[in-house]
Design an enzyme around this catalytic site. Structure first.
Site, PDB file in Angstrom:
ATOM      1  N   ASP A   1     -49.771  56.405   8.656  1.00  0.00           N
ATOM      2  CA  ASP A   1     -48.919  57.181   7.745  1.00  0.00           C
ATOM      3  C   ASP A   1     -49.748  57.804   6.612  1.00  0.00           C
ATOM      4  O   ASP A   1     -50.794  57.281   6.244  1.00  0.00           O
ATOM      5  CB  ASP A   1     -47.846  56.245   7.163  1.00  0.00           C
ATOM      6  CG  ASP A   1     -46.660  57.023   6.620  1.00  0.00           C
ATOM      7  OD1 ASP A   1     -46.626  58.265   6.759  1.00  0.00           O
ATOM      8  OD2 ASP A   1     -45.756  56.385   6.038  1.00  0.00           O
TER       9      ASP A   1
ATOM     10  N   ASN B   1     -39.601  61.839  15.196  1.00  0.00           N
ATOM     11  CA  ASN B   1     -40.488  62.903  14.693  1.00  0.00           C
ATOM     12  C   ASN B   1     -40.105  64.301  15.190  1.00  0.00           C
ATOM     13  O   ASN B   1     -40.581  65.305  14.653  1.00  0.00           O
ATOM     14  CB  ASN B   1     -41.956  62.610  15.046  1.00  0.00           C
ATOM     15  CG  ASN B   1     -42.574  61.520  14.189  1.00  0.00           C
ATOM     16  OD1 ASN B   1     -43.493  60.812  14.611  1.00  0.00           O
ATOM     17  ND2 ASN B   1     -42.085  61.360  12.962  1.00  0.00           N
TER      18      ASN B   1
HETATM   19  C1  FPP Z   1     -47.635  60.219   9.758  1.00  0.00           C
HETATM   20  O1  FPP Z   1     -48.039  60.949   8.604  1.00  0.00           O
HETATM   21  C2  FPP Z   1     -48.346  60.693  10.938  1.00  0.00           C
HETATM   22  C3  FPP Z   1     -47.742  61.159  12.075  1.00  0.00           C
HETATM   23  C4  FPP Z   1     -46.281  61.224  12.226  1.00  0.00           C
HETATM   24  C5  FPP Z   1     -48.516  61.669  13.217  1.00  0.00           C
HETATM   25  C6  FPP Z   1     -49.809  60.964  13.542  1.00  0.00           C
HETATM   26  C7  FPP Z   1     -50.539  61.794  14.488  1.00  0.00           C
HETATM   27  C8  FPP Z   1     -51.865  62.031  14.479  1.00  0.00           C
HETATM   28  C9  FPP Z   1     -52.804  61.377  13.543  1.00  0.00           C
HETATM   29  C10 FPP Z   1     -52.522  63.034  15.420  1.00  0.00           C
HETATM   30  C11 FPP Z   1     -52.033  63.133  16.849  1.00  0.00           C
HETATM   31  C12 FPP Z   1     -52.274  61.963  17.679  1.00  0.00           C
HETATM   32  C13 FPP Z   1     -53.267  61.720  18.566  1.00  0.00           C
HETATM   33  C14 FPP Z   1     -53.210  60.482  19.358  1.00  0.00           C
HETATM   34  C15 FPP Z   1     -54.418  62.615  18.785  1.00  0.00           C
HETATM   35  P1  FPP Z   1     -46.937  61.826   7.847  1.00  0.00           P
HETATM   36  O2  FPP Z   1     -47.005  63.198   8.389  1.00  0.00           O
HETATM   37  O3  FPP Z   1     -45.597  61.192   7.959  1.00  0.00           O
HETATM   38  O4  FPP Z   1     -47.474  61.758   6.378  1.00  0.00           O
HETATM   39  P2  FPP Z   1     -46.591  61.838   5.040  1.00  0.00           P
HETATM   40  O5  FPP Z   1     -45.668  60.635   5.053  1.00  0.00           O
HETATM   41  O6  FPP Z   1     -47.612  61.758   3.967  1.00  0.00           O
HETATM   42  O7  FPP Z   1     -45.858  63.135   5.074  1.00  0.00           O
END
Ligand code: FPP
Length: 244
Positions: free
Chosen positions: A23, A71
């Site tokens: 996250d 998501n």
């Molecule tokens: C959460 O941060 C992250 C995600 C929902 C996506 C994670 C995906 C990746 C790191 C890349 C794709 C995956 C692979 C396996 C290559 P957020 O966007 O919720 O952050 P925030 O809470 O600060 O908005």
């Protein structure tokens, strides 16, 4: 190896399975006046770093919460960017993962992902299926409640088909019908960026997991942070409901 140790970790007691809620990519990007996608891109770099360190420390299974069933509610542009990052990661990385004996698996309904992702995932899973090293398990279009619901439907069907006796249903029956049936329950769940909730991740499987929350955003999580999580884990007293 000793020189690369930031914490005094007992290498004989590393968790078998670490599950990670990656996250904070968006907040990391925002604090740098960058688009959210830049945070996800940086997050992919962290995946490389963390996987390398897990392999070095002999962690057998690493489950990454890469895309939840919720998501899809994000703006289409962000969903598309995440899917692109996934397929690009697989295209660029699969040969090296295979070379390093990593077994790639996934949980969640991948059939609903864009066809390019499905194709690359299936290829990578097939290519690495007999590997015996670290298992990188990607949770994609995954939701814990959906997984439990799907398990229940399968069990009910098996009961109807006389494959399972209703009186014989126990907790193992449920575990064995979840998408995680082939891997042990997580010993340690890590969530970055200061949020302290599960967000529908591995609901059944975390019954006796240890939780580690850190304020560090996922793109800033590195080898040292992982070791700190493992060190904290090793200093917990896991009693599994029993007493010492
Ligand atoms: C959460 O941060 C992250 C995600 C929902 C996506 C994670 C995906 C990746 C790191 C890349 C794709 C995956 C692979 C396996 C290559 P957020 O966007 O919720 O952050 P925030 O809470 O600060 O908005």
């Amino acid at each position: 190896m000793k020189n690369d140790m930031f914490y005094d970790i007992d290498l004989n007691r590393v968790p078998q399975h670490i599950a990670i809620i990656m996250d904070g990519n968006g907040r990391w990007a925002k604090s740098r006046f960058l688009p959210r996608v830049a945070g996800h891109k940086a997050g992919v770099e962290t995946i490389r770093t963390v996987l390398r360190e897990c392999k070095r420390l002999n962690v057998k299974h690493v489950t990454l919460y890469a895309f939840s069933t919720e998501n899809w509610k994000r703006p289409k542009m962000e969903v598309d960017a995440l899917m692109n990052l996934l397929s690009t990661y697989l295209i660029n990385e699969v040969a090296a993962l295979h070379e390093e004996n990593v077994k790639l698996t996934s949980i969640g309904d991948i059939s609903e992902l864009p066809s390019k992702c499905v194709m690359e995932l299936e290829k990578a899973i097939k290519l690495t299926e007999n590997n015996t090293g670290c298992n990188l398990n990607l949770a994609l279009n995954y939701g814990g409640r959906r997984d439990i619901k799907d398990a229940l439907v399968k069990i009910i069907k098996d009961v109807k088909d006389n494959k399972i006796n209703l009186d014989k249903i126990d907790e193992n029956t449920i575990s064995n019908h979840l998408s995680t049936k082939d891997i042990p329950d997580p010993d340690l769940v890590i969530r970055t960026s200061g949020e302290e909730r599960l967000s529908n991740f591995l609901l059944w499987e975390v019954a006796y997991s240890e939780f580690y929350f850190t304020n560090v955003h996922w793109p800033d999580f590195d080898e040292k942070e992982l070791q700190k999580a493992l060190f904290t884990y090793q200093n917990r007293d896991r009693r599994f409901g029993s007493i010492k």
